[in-house]
Design a protein around this motif. Structure first.
Motif, short mmCIF file in Angstrom:
data_model
loop_
_atom_site.label_atom_id
_atom_site.label_comp_id
_atom_site.label_asym_id
_atom_site.label_seq_id
_atom_site.Cartn_x
_atom_site.Cartn_y
_atom_site.Cartn_z
N SER A 21 20.83 36.78 -22.17
CA SER A 21 20.63 35.41 -21.70
C SER A 21 21.97 34.72 -21.44
O SER A 21 22.15 34.07 -20.40
N LYS A 22 22.92 34.86 -22.35
CA LYS A 22 24.23 34.25 -22.16
C LYS A 22 24.93 34.85 -20.94
O LYS A 22 25.52 34.15 -20.13
N LEU A 23 24.85 36.17 -20.78
CA LEU A 23 25.50 36.81 -19.63
C LEU A 23 24.84 36.40 -18.31
O LEU A 23 25.53 36.25 -17.30
N ARG A 24 23.55 36.18 -18.31
CA ARG A 24 22.87 35.71 -17.09
C ARG A 24 23.35 34.32 -16.70
O ARG A 24 23.42 34.00 -15.52
N GLU A 25 23.68 33.50 -17.68
CA GLU A 25 24.17 32.14 -17.41
C GLU A 25 25.58 32.16 -16.81
O GLU A 25 25.94 31.25 -16.07
N THR A 26 26.36 33.15 -17.18
CA THR A 26 27.79 33.09 -16.90
C THR A 26 28.35 34.17 -15.98
O THR A 26 29.43 34.00 -15.44
N ARG A 27 27.62 35.27 -15.80
CA ARG A 27 28.15 36.37 -14.99
C ARG A 27 27.18 36.74 -13.89
O ARG A 27 25.99 36.81 -14.11
N ARG A 28 27.73 36.98 -12.73
CA ARG A 28 26.92 37.35 -11.57
C ARG A 28 26.50 38.81 -11.64
O ARG A 28 27.08 39.60 -12.35
N GLY A 29 25.53 39.14 -10.84
CA GLY A 29 25.11 40.53 -10.74
C GLY A 29 23.83 40.80 -11.50
O GLY A 29 23.19 39.89 -12.02
N VAL A 30 23.50 42.05 -11.56
CA VAL A 30 22.25 42.45 -12.18
C VAL A 30 22.49 43.42 -13.34
O VAL A 30 21.59 44.12 -13.75
N HIS A 31 23.69 43.42 -13.88
CA HIS A 31 24.03 44.41 -14.89
C HIS A 31 24.16 43.82 -16.29
O HIS A 31 24.77 44.42 -17.17
N GLN A 32 23.58 42.66 -16.53
CA GLN A 32 23.70 42.03 -17.83
C GLN A 32 23.13 42.90 -18.95
O GLN A 32 23.69 42.94 -20.04
N HIS A 33 22.03 43.60 -18.66
CA HIS A 33 21.44 44.48 -19.68
C HIS A 33 22.40 45.61 -20.06
O HIS A 33 22.54 45.93 -21.24
N ARG A 34 23.07 46.18 -19.07
CA ARG A 34 24.03 47.26 -19.35
C ARG A 34 25.22 46.74 -20.13
O ARG A 34 25.73 47.42 -21.04
N MET A 35 25.68 45.54 -19.80
CA MET A 35 26.81 44.96 -20.53
C MET A 35 26.42 44.68 -21.98
O MET A 35 27.18 44.99 -22.91
N ALA A 36 25.25 44.10 -22.19
CA ALA A 36 24.78 43.82 -23.56
C ALA A 36 24.63 45.12 -24.34
O ALA A 36 25.00 45.19 -25.51
N GLN A 37 24.11 46.13 -23.70
CA GLN A 37 23.95 47.43 -24.35
C GLN A 37 25.31 48.00 -24.76
O GLN A 37 25.47 48.54 -25.86
N ALA A 38 26.32 47.87 -23.91
CA ALA A 38 27.66 48.36 -24.23
C ALA A 38 28.24 47.62 -25.44
O ALA A 38 28.85 48.24 -26.32
N LEU A 39 28.03 46.31 -25.49
CA LEU A 39 28.53 45.53 -26.62
C LEU A 39 27.84 45.93 -27.92
O LEU A 39 28.48 46.10 -28.96
N LEU A 40 26.54 46.11 -27.86
CA LEU A 40 25.80 46.47 -29.06
C LEU A 40 26.06 47.92 -29.49
O LEU A 40 26.00 48.24 -30.67
N GLN A 41 26.38 48.78 -28.53
CA GLN A 41 26.74 50.16 -28.87
C GLN A 41 28.04 50.18 -29.68
O GLN A 41 28.14 50.86 -30.69
N LYS A 42 29.01 49.40 -29.24
CA LYS A 42 30.28 49.31 -29.97
C LYS A 42 30.02 48.72 -31.35
O LYS A 42 30.58 49.17 -32.35
N ASP A 43 29.16 47.72 -31.42
CA ASP A 43 28.79 47.10 -32.69
C ASP A 43 28.16 48.13 -33.62
O ASP A 43 28.46 48.18 -34.81
N ALA A 44 27.31 48.97 -33.09
CA ALA A 44 26.64 50.00 -33.90
C ALA A 44 27.58 51.11 -34.35
O ALA A 44 27.31 51.80 -35.33
N ASN A 45 28.70 51.25 -33.65
CA ASN A 45 29.64 52.32 -33.97
C ASN A 45 30.74 51.89 -34.94
O ASN A 45 31.75 52.58 -35.06
N GLY A 46 30.60 50.76 -35.59
CA GLY A 46 31.54 50.39 -36.63
C GLY A 46 32.30 49.10 -36.44
O GLY A 46 32.70 48.48 -37.41
N SER A 47 32.55 48.67 -35.23
CA SER A 47 33.18 47.37 -35.00
C SER A 47 32.09 46.33 -34.93
O SER A 47 31.05 46.55 -34.32
#
Length: 124
Positions: A21-47
């Motif tokens: 939702s935050k990425l849809r407000e602030t970033r163009r394109g249709v890849h917000q789901h992929r960006m959120a997934q990348a952030l949560l993957q890093k979160d799941a891997n220890g950071s």
């Protein structure tokens, strides 16, 4: 820092939706789901994901192993650690940094909003 009672928020689906939702407000394109997934993957891997900077081009992560807080660029391809900027070293808990810097973040992870007593907009 305000002491909180009860349990911090921990619903992974709600977290994913909040980031998208935050990425849809602030970033163009249709890849917000992929960006959120990348952030949560890093979160799941220890950071631990702490928040998103004002332009939502970079995310703040806490690395408990090195006790560093880093600002890391990200896009639909993932996070780009090679371009990370160290914000703070020797932290045991990033909550005090979040309290001091909440105004420069466009989004704060629900756990840190809870721990710092911030409202839904990320402000005290």
């Amino acid at each position: 820092m305000e002491t909180r009672r009860g349990e911090p928020p921990s619903d992974p689906t709600a977290l994913f939706r909040a980031i998208v939702s935050k990425l849809r407000e602030t970033r163009r394109g249709v890849h917000q789901h992929r960006m959120a997934q990348a952030l949560l993957q890093k979160d799941a891997n220890g950071s631990r994901l702490v928040g998103l900077d004002a332009d939502t081009e970079r995310a703040v992560f806490f690395n408990p192993a090195s006790r560093t807080l880093e600002l890391i660029p990200f896009d639909r391809e993932g996070t780009h650690e090679e371009r990370a900027e160290v914000l703070s070293r020797r932290l045991s808990d990033p909550s005090s940094w979040v309290e001091a810097n909440a105004a420069r973040l466009s989004w704060v992870h629900p756990h840190f909003r809870w721990a710092c007593g911030l409202d839904d907009a990320g402000r005290s």
